[in-house]
Design an enzyme around this catalytic site. Sequence first.
Site: not given
Lengths: 466, 119
Positions: A392-394
């Site tokens: 997700n964040d990456v």
Amino acid sequence: MLIALLNDNLTLLLAIAAGVLCVLGLQGLSHPKTARRGNLCAMAGMALAIALAFVHPSMEAYGWVLLGLAAGAVVGVPLARKTPLTSLPQLVAVFHSLVGLAAALVALGMYLQKQAFGLMEAKLALEMGLGAAIGLITLTGSILAALKLQGTIGGRPWGWWGRHYLNLGLGVGIVACTAWFTLTFSPVAFGLIFILSLILGWTLVAPIGGADMPVVVSMLNSYSGWAAAATGFAVESPLLIMVGALVGVSGAILSYVMCHAMQRSFISVILGGFGNAEAAVGEASTTPSKAAALAGTEDVAYLLNEAEQVIIVPGYGMAVAQAQHAVKALTQQLLAKGIEVRFAIHPVAGRMPGHMNVLLAEADIPYDLVEELEDVNPRFAEADVVLILGANDVVNPAAQTDKSSPIYGMPVLEAWHAKRVFVVKRSHRPGYAGIDNPLFTLPNAALVLGDAKEIVEKIGTALKAA
Amino acid sequence: MEIDIFTWLVVVLILSGIIGYFVVWGVTPALHTPLMAVTNAISGIVVVAAMAVAGPSILSIDVCAMLPCPYPQYVVPMQWAARVIGVVAVALCAVNIFGGFAITARMLAMYKPKEEKKA
């Protein structure tokens, strides 16, 4: 000193040779091809080191030492063989704790030996205090990290306002007790070093959790090396210092790599809690972002079938769902259709450095298909389909566009450049950082909700029919 | 000029750190987990120190005629305690060494290139 006799010069040279073999061991890891040879080098180095310790003139209790070695082998080898690879981060953390404890025990044992004959010296006391302190911080820190990774204790960071003062106080206390111990050799001071270090290890790791775990694991890796180096000073062994420094630097570099990949300073990770834990846990879970498009597994299969180039982005979600074998099966299907498949790995994906690479290797996915961030980013524009599995964040474009985002500036996988992006997720929830991901609402993106393993298997089945 | 052994050890520390710095930056990110496992195994080098604690023979109380033993009545039990602690430390390090190398070997065996698959 008991050390002397025999041929000291030869022993020293052989010890350095053992250290060099360990260096060659790490050198071998520069490529998967040479890695196995590297491991053998390191093993040879360790064998030589143990052999040298055996022929040391003061060595008398052969039986006892062999007993210890055998006991360790009996426990260690099955542990390494049988532990499922999904529990690897925990196992590594447990191993760190053992080195820490061993370093502290060596300091304690030496203290008893020297004190029995009244042979303590100030310099030795300082080195022993240091070795014990670093060792014990490693011990409790690693145990807590292992418990968090295992899920026994929630991975959620524990934040409370007084923790910085508490840690500072404990640190100052350890320094003060070490000074006291150096001057007086008092057993009370030594005991206090033990107790305070045990507590500090725990309180240092407690506020750190979730996606910051790779940093913690590498940091503890580094500590275990410095504990060995400090022990090396106490026993005046250049070999211990050499290998300890090697391990210490290695862990430090890994920590740096992880921090850099998250665009965060080491200090902020250590001080704990990604972008204040309170905000992350509270509201985020309840408010789904702007309506993201949803897709079914058939849609994904249809587009995969039409694609020429596919990039798969694995994340922690793949590890949790143990989806790597399903992913392998899907990869084979795609390759059989002549579709180009690549894997894009972000440095901090997973819970330990290189976590995704090991999982993919376990599933027998050739390492030539697996690419790092810098190499794969230019390829997203050519990709027809990007399949994001529990990351997700990456892959958050806000890291490049939204200056107000907490992850602004973090290097990310530019998945959004692809023609179609499918995000396999368990729920609408944002990732660990609690940050909305604008990628999900882009016109070329769609969510596929569900367990990564089931979804990938379903895509495979649908693809077979297509 | 006599150089203190401590100074030499600091030299070793600094030079090893520099070697480590360059070697570790050369490790491919794909192998960072095996790197951690193998450094874990070699940090079991503490076993050398543990053996030095466990190894020496236990001296009888007579030794206190020559050395300034602070607690003559405990001189033998203290040495025994040190030996037991040393053996425990040896065992802990051995878990690391054997376990660490085994897990590294297990991981590295999984990394396969495309070509090898046909064989």
